[in-house]
Structure formats: structure tokens, C-alpha cells
Design a protein around this motif. Structure first.
Motif, PDB file in Angstrom:
ATOM      1  N   ASP A  99       0.844  -1.204   0.000  1.00 23.29           N
ATOM      2  CA  ASP A  99       0.000   0.000   0.000  1.00 23.29           C
ATOM      3  C   ASP A  99       0.878   1.253   0.000  1.00 23.29           C
ATOM      4  N   ASP A 100       0.352   2.324  -0.551  1.00 19.75           N
ATOM      5  CA  ASP A 100       1.005   3.651  -0.526  1.00 19.75           C
ATOM      6  C   ASP A 100       2.438   3.611  -1.080  1.00 19.75           C
ATOM      7  N   GLY A 127      -6.432   2.760  -5.671  1.00 18.52           N
ATOM      8  CA  GLY A 127      -6.885   3.668  -4.612  1.00 18.52           C
ATOM      9  C   GLY A 127      -6.131   3.461  -3.307  1.00 18.52           C
ATOM     10  N   THR A 128      -5.485   2.298  -3.140  1.00 23.27           N
ATOM     11  CA  THR A 128      -4.657   2.087  -1.936  1.00 23.27           C
ATOM     12  C   THR A 128      -3.172   1.936  -2.280  1.00 23.27           C
ATOM     13  N   ILE A 132      -0.317   8.927  -1.837  1.00 19.56           N
ATOM     14  CA  ILE A 132      -1.139  10.137  -1.946  1.00 19.56           C
ATOM     15  C   ILE A 132      -0.378  11.105  -2.860  1.00 19.56           C
ATOM     16  N   GLY A 133      -1.055  11.601  -3.870  1.00 22.67           N
ATOM     17  CA  GLY A 133      -0.384  12.476  -4.842  1.00 22.67           C
ATOM     18  C   GLY A 133       0.194  11.693  -6.018  1.00 22.67           C
ATOM     19  N   ARG A 216      -4.250  10.019  -6.945  1.00 23.67           N
ATOM     20  CA  ARG A 216      -4.843   9.707  -5.644  1.00 23.67           C
ATOM     21  C   ARG A 216      -4.678  10.974  -4.817  1.00 23.67           C
ATOM     22  N   SER A 217      -5.748  11.704  -4.723  1.00 20.54           N
ATOM     23  CA  SER A 217      -5.655  13.040  -4.150  1.00 20.54           C
ATOM     24  C   SER A 217      -6.248  13.065  -2.756  1.00 20.54           C
TER      25      SER A 217
END
Ligand SMILES: C[S@@+](CC[C@H](N)C(=O)[O-])C[C@H]1O[C@@H](n2cnc3c(N)ncnc32)[C@H](O)[C@@H]1O
Length: 244
Positions: A99-100, A127-128, A132-133, A216-217
Motif C-alpha cells: 500500500d502507498d 486507490g490504496t 497520496i499524490g 490519488r488526491s
């Protein structure tokens, strides 16, 4: 029927001349704002037509395809590049990706035939899996815009000679249940936001394909999606081919 990979997918680059001309003339200009970066995920690389280029734009490259033969070919082709990690998946999920962890997700000339439900499963994963960004560039079908048109109701036996005479164009097995609009909706459902969509013709006149760029904001109210309807995509290919 099993696909004969003797040319490793190079044959699909014929309208652009070569895969190198297609990468530098048609693909890289659309994604260069997101490269180079730390971590790239390529979904459905086949025999590595684009992996060959993507590997030079990141520190870690994860490639995932549902077909063993493709991943085995990529393992051999990219064996000397220790930052290229090759995985077979179930054609719908990405359990091998932390993730991420992904800065840029990429898929070109693969998910165009894929049913909407599978595209959604990948968007749910992204989405996971995206940071982020993080950004994504996915080439998918927009054929749903035409699937219920009069043209598609003409019996195959009648349509075939008209396709041959170039009066009609062909659907190239694009998924009839995916559109640019649906891709936007599914992205939003899974915490992704489409920054832009370029809806293009593919080998014919109709705008049956789409390149969606998304992020992914963390922003609660992301801005509108920039939508371009580009009827000249294959003319651009011909110009690229003429120069290559
Ligand atoms: C037409 S080839 C294109 C390969 C590569 N993207 C290229 O442009 O050369 C399609 C590839 O997508 C893979 N593929 C199709 N659906 C998939 C899915 N749902 N998940 C993972 N791979 C998939 C196939 O195994 C095949 O390797």
C-alpha cells in the motif's frame, strides 16, 4: 487461441513505424510530466514493449501480467536490471504491491479489451497502492459510447464488406461496457480523481479509446477533469511514422 509473441508486440507499433517511434512520439509526450519518479507499476506489460523504456525512468519498477509466458519473457529480457520486479497476477488484483508505494501507474494497449468490472477492480487497488499524490496513466476503452449505436446493430455479415471497403471502421475488440465517463465515476468511487482524459480514435475514425490520467488526491474537492476529444490520433501516428 494462444498468441504468437515472436515479435514481442512490436507488430502493434506498425502505424507509428516502430515501438521506439511510438514511445518517443506518442506515449512519452503524454506522461513526461510524471517522469522520472521513484516507483512505477506497469499493469499488463506483455513482453515488455513499454517496460523497456519505463525501467529507465524510476528506481523501482513493478510489472504485473496475468499470463505466465509474458512474465517469464520479461524476467529473461530484464534479468540484468535488479530494480525490475516481475509478477504474475490473477488479472484483477495486486496483492504483491505494498500500500502507498507507487508514484506512477501505467498501462498501455492492454486494458482496452477488459470488462468494466475488472477495470474497476484495478482502480480499487490503485486507490490504496498509489501514494497520496501519485499519478496513473491508463489506456482503456471508450467503445461504450458506440456500443448501442445503429452501426453496431448492423449484422456482422453485412458490416464485414463495408469494413473491408473502409466505409465502416472496426471496434478492435474494445470493451463495450467502458467509457471515459464511467472511468471517471469509478475512479472517484475509489478515491482517485481524473485530471485529464484524451479520447482518441484507434486505427479507425471513431473515438473508441481513452487515455485517462488520474491522481490519488487528498483534496476534498478536486478540480474538473480536462477532457479532449482527439480525432487526429492516427494522423499523428502517420506523421510519426513518416519521420521514423
Ligand atoms: C495486447 S498485449 C499488450 C502488452 C503491452 N502492454 C504492450 O503494449 O506491448 C495485452 C497484455 O495484457 C495482458 N492482460 C490482459 N488483461 C489483463 C488483466 N486483466 N490483468 C493483467 N494482465 C492482463 C495480457 O496478458 C497481455 O500480456
Amino acid at each position: 487461441m494462444k498468441y504468437d509473441w515472436k515479435d514481442a508486440g512490436e507488430e502493434w507499433s506498425a502505424p507509428w513505424g516502430t515501438s521506439s517511434a511510438q514511445w518517443f512520439g506518442a506515449i512519452l509526450p503524454r506522461i513526461r510530466d510524471y517522469l522520472p519518479t521513484e516507483t512505477i507499476l506497469e499493469i499488463a506489460p506483455g513482453f515488455g514493449r513499454w517496460t523497456h523504456y519505463l525501467k529507465d525512468y524510476c528506481r523501482e519498477l513493478w510489472i504485473v501480467d496475468r499470463v505466465d509466458e509474458c512474465i517469464e519473457a520479461c524476467r529473461q529480457r530484464f534479468a540484468v536490471y535488479s530494480h525490475v520486479h516481475c509478477y504474475v497476477n490473477d488479472g484483477r488484483s495486486l496483492p504483491m504491491i505494498p500500500d502507498d508505494s507507487i508514484d506512477f501507474a501505467f498501462s498501455f494497449d492492454s486494458l482496452v479489451h477488459t470488462k468494466g468490472e475488472v477495470v474497476e477492480l484495478y482502480l480499487r487497488e490503485l486507490g490504496t497502492k498509489l501514494k497520496i499524490g501519485g499519478k496513473g496513466f491508463i489506456h482503456h476503452s471508450n467503445f461504450g459510447e458506440y456500443a448501442n449505436s445503429l452501426r453496431e446493430r448492423i449484422p456482422r455479415a453485412l458490416a464485414k464488406p463495408l469494413i473491408k471497403a473502409k466505409i465502416f471502421d472496426w471496434a478492435h475488440h474494445r470493451s463495450p461496457d467502458m467509457t471515459a465517463e464511467l472511468f471517471r465515476v469509478l475512479s472517484a468511487k475509489h478515491g482517485l480523481h481524473c485530471l485529464s482524459q484524451e479520447i482518441v480514435n484507434w486505427r479507425g475514425r471513431r473515438l473508441i479509446d481513452c487515455f485517462s490520467i488520474f491522481t490519488r488526491s487528498a483534496a476534498p474537492e478536486p478540480g474538473p477533469t480536462r477532457i479532449i476529444r482527439n480525432r487526429n490520433f492516427m494522423r499523428e501516428a502517420a506523421k510519426i511514422r513518416a519521420k521514423s
